[in-house]
Design a protein around this motif. Structure first.
Motif, PDB file in Angstrom:
ATOM      1  N   GLY A 108      29.087  18.525  23.245  1.00  0.00           N
ATOM      2  CA  GLY A 108      28.849  19.885  22.794  1.00  0.00           C
ATOM      3  C   GLY A 108      27.389  20.292  22.768  1.00  0.00           C
ATOM      4  N   ASP A 109      26.497  19.426  23.275  1.00  0.00           N
ATOM      5  CA  ASP A 109      25.077  19.785  23.337  1.00  0.00           C
ATOM      6  C   ASP A 109      24.810  20.827  24.417  1.00  0.00           C
ATOM      7  OD1 ASP A 109      24.458  17.981  21.318  1.00  0.00           O
ATOM      8  OD2 ASP A 109      24.107  16.339  22.720  1.00  0.00           O
ATOM      9  N   TYR A 110      25.661  20.864  25.432  1.00  0.00           N
ATOM     10  CA  TYR A 110      25.552  21.850  26.508  1.00  0.00           C
ATOM     11  C   TYR A 110      26.901  22.534  26.689  1.00  0.00           C
ATOM     12  CZ  TYR A 110      21.492  18.934  27.673  1.00  0.00           C
ATOM     13  OH  TYR A 110      20.322  18.224  27.611  1.00  0.00           O
ATOM     14  N   ASP A 111      26.857  23.789  27.107  1.00  0.00           N
ATOM     15  CA  ASP A 111      28.093  24.526  27.371  1.00  0.00           C
ATOM     16  C   ASP A 111      28.609  24.291  28.785  1.00  0.00           C
ATOM     17  OD1 ASP A 111      28.366  26.190  24.858  1.00  0.00           O
ATOM     18  OD2 ASP A 111      26.326  26.697  25.467  1.00  0.00           O
ATOM     19  N   ALA A 112      27.733  23.870  29.677  1.00  0.00           N
ATOM     20  CA  ALA A 112      28.118  23.627  31.073  1.00  0.00           C
ATOM     21  C   ALA A 112      26.983  22.868  31.735  1.00  0.00           C
ATOM     22  CB  ALA A 112      28.378  24.945  31.810  1.00  0.00           C
ATOM     23  N   MET A 113      27.268  22.318  32.909  1.00  0.00           N
ATOM     24  CA  MET A 113      26.230  21.656  33.688  1.00  0.00           C
ATOM     25  C   MET A 113      26.233  22.196  35.108  1.00  0.00           C
ATOM     26  SD  MET A 113      27.828  17.804  34.254  1.00  0.00           S
ATOM     27  CE  MET A 113      26.568  17.285  35.443  1.00  0.00           C
ATOM     28  N   VAL A 114      25.032  22.285  35.671  1.00  0.00           N
ATOM     29  CA  VAL A 114      24.825  22.736  37.045  1.00  0.00           C
ATOM     30  C   VAL A 114      24.056  21.629  37.754  1.00  0.00           C
ATOM     31  CG1 VAL A 114      23.790  24.493  38.533  1.00  0.00           C
ATOM     32  CG2 VAL A 114      24.745  25.145  36.302  1.00  0.00           C
ATOM     33  N   THR A 115      24.478  21.290  38.966  1.00  0.00           N
ATOM     34  CA  THR A 115      23.853  20.159  39.652  1.00  0.00           C
ATOM     35  C   THR A 115      23.154  20.605  40.928  1.00  0.00           C
ATOM     36  OG1 THR A 115      25.933  19.633  40.798  1.00  0.00           O
ATOM     37  CG2 THR A 115      25.504  18.494  38.731  1.00  0.00           C
ATOM     38  N   ALA A 116      21.895  20.162  41.055  1.00  0.00           N
ATOM     39  CA  ALA A 116      21.187  20.288  42.326  1.00  0.00           C
ATOM     40  C   ALA A 116      21.653  19.157  43.244  1.00  0.00           C
ATOM     41  CB  ALA A 116      19.674  20.219  42.082  1.00  0.00           C
ATOM     42  N   PRO A 117      21.383  19.238  44.539  1.00  0.00           N
ATOM     43  CA  PRO A 117      21.961  18.256  45.466  1.00  0.00           C
ATOM     44  C   PRO A 117      21.370  16.863  45.316  1.00  0.00           C
ATOM     45  CG  PRO A 117      20.452  19.726  46.618  1.00  0.00           C
ATOM     46  CD  PRO A 117      20.629  20.289  45.246  1.00  0.00           C
ATOM     47  N   LEU A 118      22.220  15.876  45.552  1.00  0.00           N
ATOM     48  CA  LEU A 118      21.778  14.487  45.619  1.00  0.00           C
ATOM     49  C   LEU A 118      22.131  13.920  46.992  1.00  0.00           C
ATOM     50  CD1 LEU A 118      24.693  13.004  45.356  1.00  0.00           C
ATOM     51  CD2 LEU A 118      24.259  13.080  42.909  1.00  0.00           C
ATOM     52  N   LEU A 316      27.711  31.549  37.631  1.00  0.00           N
ATOM     53  CA  LEU A 316      29.131  31.232  37.513  1.00  0.00           C
ATOM     54  C   LEU A 316      29.384  30.266  36.356  1.00  0.00           C
ATOM     55  CD1 LEU A 316      31.948  31.639  38.592  1.00  0.00           C
ATOM     56  CD2 LEU A 316      31.519  29.880  40.303  1.00  0.00           C
ATOM     57  N   ALA A 317      28.487  29.315  36.138  1.00  0.00           N
ATOM     58  CA  ALA A 317      28.641  28.401  35.007  1.00  0.00           C
ATOM     59  C   ALA A 317      28.616  29.165  33.690  1.00  0.00           C
ATOM     60  CB  ALA A 317      27.541  27.344  35.033  1.00  0.00           C
ATOM     61  N   CYS A 318      27.713  30.124  33.577  1.00  0.00           N
ATOM     62  CA  CYS A 318      27.647  30.941  32.356  1.00  0.00           C
ATOM     63  C   CYS A 318      28.914  31.774  32.187  1.00  0.00           C
ATOM     64  CB  CYS A 318      26.425  31.845  32.407  1.00  0.00           C
ATOM     65  SG  CYS A 318      24.860  30.997  32.164  1.00  0.00           S
ATOM     66  N   GLU A 319      29.392  32.336  33.284  1.00  0.00           N
ATOM     67  CA  GLU A 319      30.619  33.139  33.224  1.00  0.00           C
ATOM     68  C   GLU A 319      31.793  32.297  32.737  1.00  0.00           C
ATOM     69  OE1 GLU A 319      33.682  34.997  36.514  1.00  0.00           O
ATOM     70  OE2 GLU A 319      31.532  35.164  36.924  1.00  0.00           O
ATOM     71  N   GLN A 320      31.918  31.085  33.281  1.00  0.00           N
ATOM     72  CA  GLN A 320      33.018  30.218  32.869  1.00  0.00           C
ATOM     73  C   GLN A 320      32.871  29.792  31.413  1.00  0.00           C
ATOM     74  OE1 GLN A 320      32.999  27.098  35.933  1.00  0.00           O
ATOM     75  NE2 GLN A 320      34.812  28.032  36.779  1.00  0.00           N
ATOM     76  N   ALA A 321      31.644  29.494  30.997  1.00  0.00           N
ATOM     77  CA  ALA A 321      31.412  29.070  29.614  1.00  0.00           C
ATOM     78  C   ALA A 321      31.745  30.198  28.638  1.00  0.00           C
ATOM     79  CB  ALA A 321      29.968  28.611  29.442  1.00  0.00           C
ATOM     80  N   GLU A 322      31.373  31.416  28.989  1.00  0.00           N
ATOM     81  CA  GLU A 322      31.697  32.552  28.127  1.00  0.00           C
ATOM     82  C   GLU A 322      33.194  32.764  28.037  1.00  0.00           C
ATOM     83  OE1 GLU A 322      29.555  35.739  29.909  1.00  0.00           O
ATOM     84  OE2 GLU A 322      27.615  35.165  29.046  1.00  0.00           O
ATOM     85  N   ARG A 323      33.883  32.583  29.157  1.00  0.00           N
ATOM     86  CA  ARG A 323      35.334  32.748  29.138  1.00  0.00           C
ATOM     87  C   ARG A 323      35.988  31.667  28.293  1.00  0.00           C
ATOM     88  NH1 ARG A 323      35.895  32.635  34.121  1.00  0.00           N
ATOM     89  NH2 ARG A 323      35.860  34.884  34.497  1.00  0.00           N
ATOM     90  N   ARG A 324      35.497  30.451  28.403  1.00  0.00           N
ATOM     91  CA  ARG A 324      36.073  29.357  27.627  1.00  0.00           C
ATOM     92  C   ARG A 324      35.824  29.551  26.134  1.00  0.00           C
ATOM     93  NH1 ARG A 324      35.633  23.171  29.588  1.00  0.00           N
ATOM     94  NH2 ARG A 324      36.858  24.164  31.240  1.00  0.00           N
ATOM     95  N   ALA A 325      34.680  30.131  25.782  1.00  0.00           N
ATOM     96  CA  ALA A 325      34.347  30.324  24.370  1.00  0.00           C
ATOM     97  C   ALA A 325      35.100  31.491  23.750  1.00  0.00           C
ATOM     98  CB  ALA A 325      32.838  30.547  24.209  1.00  0.00           C
ATOM     99  N   ALA A 326      35.596  32.402  24.590  1.00  0.00           N
ATOM    100  CA  ALA A 326      36.252  33.617  24.082  1.00  0.00           C
ATOM    101  C   ALA A 326      37.582  33.289  23.401  1.00  0.00           C
ATOM    102  CB  ALA A 326      36.484  34.591  25.238  1.00  0.00           C
TER     103      ALA A 326
END
Length: 326
Positions: A108-118, A316-326
């Motif tokens: 719960g420290d982060y609402d979502a994660m976004v990954t740069a390429p590896l 998109l990560a923020c959009e999904q996190a907001e939807r999940r929190a709603a």
């Protein structure tokens, strides 16, 4: 809202993208964006690119509402980094970034994660069996991962992910397909607010097997799996020939496409939206999005890397996190 952003392969364009995005006056951070990486790598890359790097350290723990903007969490690389030059000594560093972000999302420290390429190859060279972000994160946090790329209204999910082509037929089973379709149906229903999203399903073989003359997986496996899914209320259409499925006539009323393997569906999507597409992992207990491209070692440190896909992944990560929190 607080997002963790892994900077990926340090010799690749991950640091470039994040520095350029932070310096882009058109980009307004939609949340607290905690970038995970090596501070010395970012400082050196910022100097090479002529970009500012003055992000404060992130608080160790989340506390209340987070201020929007870039923050940094230093996780040291094991060896010096030169743009464009892979070093297997830093493979563990790349995985540490993923572990910190994934564990932080679970806690719960982060609402979502976004990954740069590896770079998968250099991780394997270090002796770690690694097939990709999707599979690694599922092993870390649980769930049944479904890889999907999004470009505008085109959404393409995969029944199998990072497999050699010769291994694909055996990996496509009725259980796999019904599970993937259930996850895709539920995700699209939540995402689009449609209780009955329409999912087009590709066949495995040319012409969807042509009544068994070009392969019988459609008859033995895919068709029965779709029938079972439809009996459970999932609007799954197919199996359809992949060479005509991606035409406007078919896509006009489709909410998502399920392709059987990586290079069946993703070339079409990347042609349609490369540079602004987003990789989304469905079926996990956490939210994860990513860019639609690789490490681009030849562009690292040159200032020519485009950050449009990263901006879209964050949005998109923020959009999904907001939807999940709603």
């Amino acid at each position: 809202m607080r997002l963790a952003i892994t900077s990926g392969e340090p010799a690749g364009i991950g640091p470039d993208l994040l520095l350029a995005l932070a310096a882009d006056p058109a980009f307004v951070p939609p949340a607290e964006l905690v970038v995970l990486g090596d501070r010395a790598v970012f400082a050196a890359r910022a100097e090479a690119l002529g970009l500012p790097f003055d992000w404060p350290d992130a608080d160790p723990e989340r506390s209340g509402d987070q201020a929007q903007g870039f923050r940094f969490r230093h996780l040291p690389a094991a060896a010096p980094v030169t743009p464009g030059r892979l070093d297997s000594a830093n493979a563990r560093h790349v995985l540490d970034l993923l572990d910190h972000a994934a564990d932080g999302c679970v806690a719960g420290d982060y609402d979502a994660m976004v990954t740069a390429p590896l770079h998968k190859g250099v991780i394997n060279d270090a002796g770690v069996a690694f097939t990709g972000h999707t599979e690694y994160l599922a092993d870390r946090v649980g769930g049944h991962p479904v890889m999907m790329l999004v470009a505008g209204d085109l959404r393409v999910a995969l029944a199998t992910t990072h497999l050699p082509l010769a291994d694909v037929p055996a990996a496509i089973t009725g259980e796999v397909l019904t599970t993937v379709l259930e996850i895709l149906h539920r995700s699209m229903a939540d995402w689009l607010g449609k209780p009955q999203p329409r999912i087009l399903v590709a066949g495995l073989n040319p012409h969807a097997g042509e009544s068994g003359h070009l392969g019988d997986e459609e008859i033995r496996i895919i068709g029965p799996a779709l029938e079972a899914s439809r009996a459970r209320g999932i609007q799954a259409v197919g199996p359809l020939p992949a060479d005509t499925l991606f035409t406007p006539r078919h896509l006009e009323h489709a909410d998502a496409v399920l392709a059987m393997y990586h290079d069946q569906g993703l070339p079409v999507l990347k042609y349609a939206g490369f540079g602004r597409a987003v990789n989304v992992t469905l079926g996990l207990p956490i939210i994860r999005t990513s860019v639609d491209h690789g490490t681009a070692l030849d562009l690292a440190g040159t200032g020519r890397a485009e950050h449009g896909s990263l901006a879209a992944a964050i949005a998109l990560a923020c959009e999904q996190a907001e939807r999940r929190a709603a």
